[in-house]
Scaffold this motif. Structure first.
Motif, PDB file in Angstrom:
ATOM      1  N   PRO A  24      18.948  28.426  66.127  1.00  0.00           N
ATOM      2  CA  PRO A  24      19.391  29.247  67.268  1.00  0.00           C
ATOM      3  C   PRO A  24      19.706  28.407  68.506  1.00  0.00           C
ATOM      4  O   PRO A  24      20.675  28.675  69.215  1.00  0.00           O
ATOM      5  CB  PRO A  24      18.199  30.182  67.514  1.00  0.00           C
ATOM      6  CG  PRO A  24      17.472  30.221  66.215  1.00  0.00           C
ATOM      7  CD  PRO A  24      17.630  28.866  65.625  1.00  0.00           C
ATOM      8  N   GLU A  25      18.879  27.371  68.765  1.00  0.00           N
ATOM      9  CA  GLU A  25      19.118  26.523  69.930  1.00  0.00           C
ATOM     10  C   GLU A  25      20.403  25.729  69.757  1.00  0.00           C
ATOM     11  O   GLU A  25      21.187  25.568  70.705  1.00  0.00           O
ATOM     12  CB  GLU A  25      17.929  25.575  70.132  1.00  0.00           C
ATOM     13  CG  GLU A  25      17.979  24.766  71.411  1.00  0.00           C
ATOM     14  CD  GLU A  25      17.801  25.605  72.657  1.00  0.00           C
ATOM     15  OE1 GLU A  25      18.067  25.069  73.753  1.00  0.00           O
ATOM     16  OE2 GLU A  25      17.426  26.785  72.549  1.00  0.00           O
ATOM     17  N   GLU A 100      20.612  29.534  83.305  1.00  0.00           N
ATOM     18  CA  GLU A 100      20.312  28.446  82.375  1.00  0.00           C
ATOM     19  C   GLU A 100      18.881  27.957  82.565  1.00  0.00           C
ATOM     20  O   GLU A 100      18.150  27.728  81.589  1.00  0.00           O
ATOM     21  CB  GLU A 100      21.275  27.280  82.599  1.00  0.00           C
ATOM     22  CG  GLU A 100      22.694  27.529  82.120  1.00  0.00           C
ATOM     23  CD  GLU A 100      23.593  26.364  82.444  1.00  0.00           C
ATOM     24  OE1 GLU A 100      23.268  25.586  83.371  1.00  0.00           O
ATOM     25  OE2 GLU A 100      24.629  26.204  81.772  1.00  0.00           O
ATOM     26  N   LEU A 101      18.491  27.801  83.815  1.00  0.00           N
ATOM     27  CA  LEU A 101      17.137  27.317  84.094  1.00  0.00           C
ATOM     28  C   LEU A 101      16.093  28.310  83.598  1.00  0.00           C
ATOM     29  O   LEU A 101      15.092  27.912  82.957  1.00  0.00           O
ATOM     30  CB  LEU A 101      16.991  27.080  85.594  1.00  0.00           C
ATOM     31  CG  LEU A 101      15.664  26.486  86.050  1.00  0.00           C
ATOM     32  CD1 LEU A 101      15.507  25.068  85.525  1.00  0.00           C
ATOM     33  CD2 LEU A 101      15.570  26.494  87.571  1.00  0.00           C
ATOM     34  N   LYS A 102      16.314  29.598  83.872  1.00  0.00           N
ATOM     35  CA  LYS A 102      15.362  30.631  83.414  1.00  0.00           C
ATOM     36  C   LYS A 102      15.276  30.628  81.897  1.00  0.00           C
ATOM     37  O   LYS A 102      14.171  30.690  81.320  1.00  0.00           O
ATOM     38  CB  LYS A 102      15.848  31.985  83.923  1.00  0.00           C
ATOM     39  CG  LYS A 102      14.962  33.169  83.525  1.00  0.00           C
ATOM     40  CD  LYS A 102      13.624  33.116  84.224  1.00  0.00           C
ATOM     41  CE  LYS A 102      12.825  34.392  83.978  1.00  0.00           C
ATOM     42  NZ  LYS A 102      13.409  35.567  84.662  1.00  0.00           N
ATOM     43  N   ALA A 107      12.856  30.165  76.715  1.00  0.00           N
ATOM     44  CA  ALA A 107      13.267  30.111  75.312  1.00  0.00           C
ATOM     45  C   ALA A 107      13.883  28.776  74.912  1.00  0.00           C
ATOM     46  O   ALA A 107      14.169  28.582  73.736  1.00  0.00           O
ATOM     47  CB  ALA A 107      14.289  31.231  75.020  1.00  0.00           C
ATOM     48  N   GLY A 108      14.074  27.858  75.837  1.00  0.00           N
ATOM     49  CA  GLY A 108      14.757  26.619  75.528  1.00  0.00           C
ATOM     50  C   GLY A 108      13.832  25.420  75.481  1.00  0.00           C
ATOM     51  O   GLY A 108      12.638  25.521  75.171  1.00  0.00           O
ATOM     52  N   GLU A 109      14.392  24.249  75.838  1.00  0.00           N
ATOM     53  CA  GLU A 109      13.670  22.997  75.723  1.00  0.00           C
ATOM     54  C   GLU A 109      12.509  22.879  76.709  1.00  0.00           C
ATOM     55  O   GLU A 109      11.615  22.059  76.516  1.00  0.00           O
ATOM     56  CB  GLU A 109      14.647  21.830  75.952  1.00  0.00           C
ATOM     57  CG  GLU A 109      15.671  21.648  74.837  1.00  0.00           C
ATOM     58  CD  GLU A 109      15.018  21.237  73.535  1.00  0.00           C
ATOM     59  OE1 GLU A 109      14.395  20.162  73.492  1.00  0.00           O
ATOM     60  OE2 GLU A 109      15.117  22.004  72.551  1.00  0.00           O
ATOM     61  N   LEU A 110      12.480  23.680  77.767  1.00  0.00           N
ATOM     62  CA  LEU A 110      11.450  23.554  78.789  1.00  0.00           C
ATOM     63  C   LEU A 110      10.332  24.574  78.624  1.00  0.00           C
ATOM     64  O   LEU A 110       9.490  24.709  79.502  1.00  0.00           O
ATOM     65  CB  LEU A 110      12.076  23.717  80.183  1.00  0.00           C
ATOM     66  CG  LEU A 110      13.220  22.775  80.531  1.00  0.00           C
ATOM     67  CD1 LEU A 110      13.747  23.067  81.933  1.00  0.00           C
ATOM     68  CD2 LEU A 110      12.788  21.321  80.427  1.00  0.00           C
ATOM     69  N   ARG A 111      10.302  25.298  77.492  1.00  0.00           N
ATOM     70  CA  ARG A 111       9.332  26.395  77.358  1.00  0.00           C
ATOM     71  C   ARG A 111       7.915  25.895  77.117  1.00  0.00           C
ATOM     72  O   ARG A 111       6.950  26.630  77.347  1.00  0.00           O
ATOM     73  CB  ARG A 111       9.754  27.339  76.230  1.00  0.00           C
ATOM     74  CG  ARG A 111       9.732  26.744  74.844  1.00  0.00           C
ATOM     75  CD  ARG A 111      10.259  27.736  73.809  1.00  0.00           C
ATOM     76  NE  ARG A 111      10.247  27.204  72.456  1.00  0.00           N
ATOM     77  CZ  ARG A 111      11.179  26.429  71.949  1.00  0.00           C
ATOM     78  NH1 ARG A 111      12.223  26.091  72.687  1.00  0.00           N
ATOM     79  NH2 ARG A 111      11.081  25.967  70.714  1.00  0.00           N
ATOM     80  N   THR A 112       7.744  24.666  76.632  1.00  0.00           N
ATOM     81  CA  THR A 112       6.410  24.106  76.440  1.00  0.00           C
ATOM     82  C   THR A 112       6.287  22.838  77.279  1.00  0.00           C
ATOM     83  O   THR A 112       7.251  22.076  77.412  1.00  0.00           O
ATOM     84  CB  THR A 112       6.145  23.764  74.962  1.00  0.00           C
ATOM     85  OG1 THR A 112       7.134  22.817  74.507  1.00  0.00           O
ATOM     86  CG2 THR A 112       6.241  25.025  74.100  1.00  0.00           C
ATOM     87  N   CYS A 261      15.525  36.688  80.381  1.00  0.00           N
ATOM     88  CA  CYS A 261      16.190  35.822  79.404  1.00  0.00           C
ATOM     89  C   CYS A 261      15.433  35.715  78.089  1.00  0.00           C
ATOM     90  O   CYS A 261      15.702  34.821  77.280  1.00  0.00           O
ATOM     91  CB  CYS A 261      16.396  34.424  80.001  1.00  0.00           C
ATOM     92  SG  CYS A 261      17.592  34.376  81.355  1.00  0.00           S
ATOM     93  N   HIS A 262      14.469  36.597  77.862  1.00  0.00           N
ATOM     94  CA  HIS A 262      13.811  36.647  76.552  1.00  0.00           C
ATOM     95  C   HIS A 262      14.170  37.974  75.877  1.00  0.00           C
ATOM     96  O   HIS A 262      14.410  38.975  76.553  1.00  0.00           O
ATOM     97  CB  HIS A 262      12.289  36.528  76.700  1.00  0.00           C
ATOM     98  CG  HIS A 262      11.661  37.641  77.483  1.00  0.00           C
ATOM     99  ND1 HIS A 262      11.581  37.637  78.867  1.00  0.00           N
ATOM    100  CD2 HIS A 262      11.090  38.811  77.077  1.00  0.00           C
ATOM    101  CE1 HIS A 262      10.999  38.745  79.276  1.00  0.00           C
ATOM    102  NE2 HIS A 262      10.685  39.476  78.216  1.00  0.00           N
ATOM    103  N   ARG A 263      14.218  37.958  74.566  1.00  0.00           N
ATOM    104  CA  ARG A 263      14.646  39.130  73.814  1.00  0.00           C
ATOM    105  C   ARG A 263      13.471  40.061  73.547  1.00  0.00           C
ATOM    106  O   ARG A 263      12.353  39.617  73.305  1.00  0.00           O
ATOM    107  CB  ARG A 263      15.290  38.694  72.490  1.00  0.00           C
ATOM    108  CG  ARG A 263      16.463  37.758  72.688  1.00  0.00           C
ATOM    109  CD  ARG A 263      16.971  37.207  71.374  1.00  0.00           C
ATOM    110  NE  ARG A 263      17.974  36.162  71.611  1.00  0.00           N
ATOM    111  CZ  ARG A 263      18.555  35.459  70.651  1.00  0.00           C
ATOM    112  NH1 ARG A 263      18.233  35.681  69.388  1.00  0.00           N
ATOM    113  NH2 ARG A 263      19.441  34.524  70.952  1.00  0.00           N
TER     114      ARG A 263
END
Length: 458
Positions: A24-25, A100-102, A107-112, A261-263
């Motif tokens: 998905p990413e 994009e930041l949110k 949900a992206g590369e910065l979530r952890t 921005c989350h499903r």
């Protein structure tokens, strides 16, 4: 006394740097960067047109920039076209940056924290070192340290436009790193603009703008829909932010950050992703190129280019972009990888990351904006700074092109491997290799089609 069998301590698997993205990413990154690449080509074209226009018909260019349009209201919206481009069009750009930041955080590369550490450290170092080098160059007499933020930005659209021109088949992991780096870089840039380049704060307007943002967030979270409702509200929030003395683009980032921005449930796309999909083409294909058209037009001559390498302010910008961004991003990433014990993807080399770091030295859009904000009372210094931004970005593009071309054959092979789809189901093979059912299916002999059966006797 019997010998004891050796005790094997469990080994912890080291986290991989620039490893394979999830499907998905990868899909999201591919779609987003496809739009940005087209926007980058338009940005390059608009820059070329601005330079030709400003150097061949300078009086015409200046008269267009100074043309005033807009209502003369208490909010002072009768602005020149140059200010509409700077304060209005770039708000759309920063709105997309906010989404994009949110999305990266949820949900992206910065979530952890572990995944976010490397690109955040790389971005911070890529902002800090150019600023330090600029201040050092401008610390003597005749220097202007107030422009320290000019060489700190990365322009993802311009960088991808360069990639499209040179035809580099950059692997998705490197493209994702570049995009994530630019997203964090945009956040730092908007904080710099809000904190250091805002003046004469009008708290009544700022308070009303904040109230408008709260209403924007509340309506969105309550599931209210309709562009005819949110668009006027967004314009009001932008106008109040503009009047408050905080740079108007901050309103764009703030509204982008309010979107979900989350499903949830059976949603295929979150509201933020859906809105970003609609607005990104407007940002990349219209807003940013028009801003470049109205901002990149500077007079280029022999003396002007000589000043870039002899005057402290433009020289600090060029050194900041070419040396500061490269060393800051590459050095910050290597140090972070070392202390977090992250292991580089074996398909890539540190030279690949170095080339991407050079590419990230292309500042352009935000650098042009900060040039106008830092020296708003000195048009000569503003034009000199813009020329330095163009020269520094061009040097970064040329050096990055050479470095990427040296590895382009390897990149092409990696991209072909990433996109190979043997069974034509729309899912690349590398995401199915560990599935026994898939391996059995692709290993089965295929039957000849009726029209391809050999004739009897042949």
């Amino acid at each position: 006394m019997t010998d004891q069998p050796p005790v094997h301590k469990p080994t912890t698997r080291r986290r991989q740097l620039l490893g394979r993205l999830s499907l998905p990413e990868r899909t999201f990154i591919t779609d987003a960067l496809r739009t940005e690449t087209v926007g980058g080509m338009l940005l390059l074209t608009a820059t070329g047109v601005a330079l030709i226009w400003a150097n061949v018909w300078p009086h015409s260019y200046e008269s267009v920039l100074d043309y005033t349009i807009g209502p003369s209201t208490p909010l002072h919206l009768d602005l020149t076209l140059a200010n509409w481009a700077k304060d209005g069009l770039l708000t759309i750009f920063f709105f997309v940056a906010g989404i994009e930041l949110k999305r990266e955080f949820v949900a992206g590369e910065l979530r952890t924290p572990s995944a976010a550490l490397l690109p955040v450290i790389a971005a911070v170092c890529g902002v800090a070192l150019p600023a330090i080098l600029f201040v050092l160059v401008n610390s003597g007499s005749g220097g202007h340290p107030s422009g320290w933020a000019i060489p700190t930005a990365t322009d993802i659209a311009f960088a991808l436009g360069v990639l499209a021109v040179v035809g580099s088949h950059l692997p998705s992991a490197l493209r994702a790193f570049l995009l994530t780096l630019a997203v964090v870089d945009d956040l730092i840039a908007i904080l710099i603009i809000a904190i250091f380049y805002s003046s004469g704060i009008k708290f009544w307007a700022l308070g009303l703008a904040f109230a408008g943002l709260v209403l924007f967030w509340f309506l969105h979270r309550r599931g209210v829909k309709g562009w005819y409702l949110f668009m006027p509200l967004a314009v009001v929030v932008w106008a109040l932010m503009h009047e408050s003395g905080i740079h108007a683009t901050v309103a764009g980032v703030a509204m982008g950050l309010t979107l979900r921005c989350h499903r949830e449930g059976d949603e295929e796309h979150s509201p933020g992703e859906h809105i970003e999909h609609l607005v990104r083409p407007i940002s990349a294909g219209l807003a940013v190129p028009l801003f470049a058209l109205f901002s990149a037009g500077v007079t280029i001559s022999g003396p002007t280019l000589r000043e870039v390498f002899t005057q402290a302010t433009p020289l600090g910008i060029v050194i900041g972009l070419l040396v500061g961004k490269t060393v800051g991003i590459f050095g910050g990433t290597r140090l972070a990888a070392r202390f977090t014990r992250a292991e580089l993807n074996p398909q890539l080399k540190w030279a690949d990351l170095f080339a991407v770091s050079v590419l990230a030295g292309i500042g352009f859009t935000v650098s042009l904006l900060i040039s106008e904000l830092a020296f708003r009372d000195n048009p000569t210094l503003t034009d000199r700074s813009k020329t330095a931004v163009l020269v520094g970005s061009l040097l970064c593009a040329l050096v990055a092109t050479v470095l990427l071309k040296l590895r382009n054959r390897h990149y092409r092979a990696l991209c072909e491997e990433e996109g190979r789809d043997t069974d034509g189901d729309g899912i690349p093979d590398i995401y199915q290799e560990d599935d026994p059912a898939w391996r059995a299916r692709v290993s089965e002999p295929t039957e000849d089609l009726p029209g391809e059966r050999p004739e009897p006797g042949r």
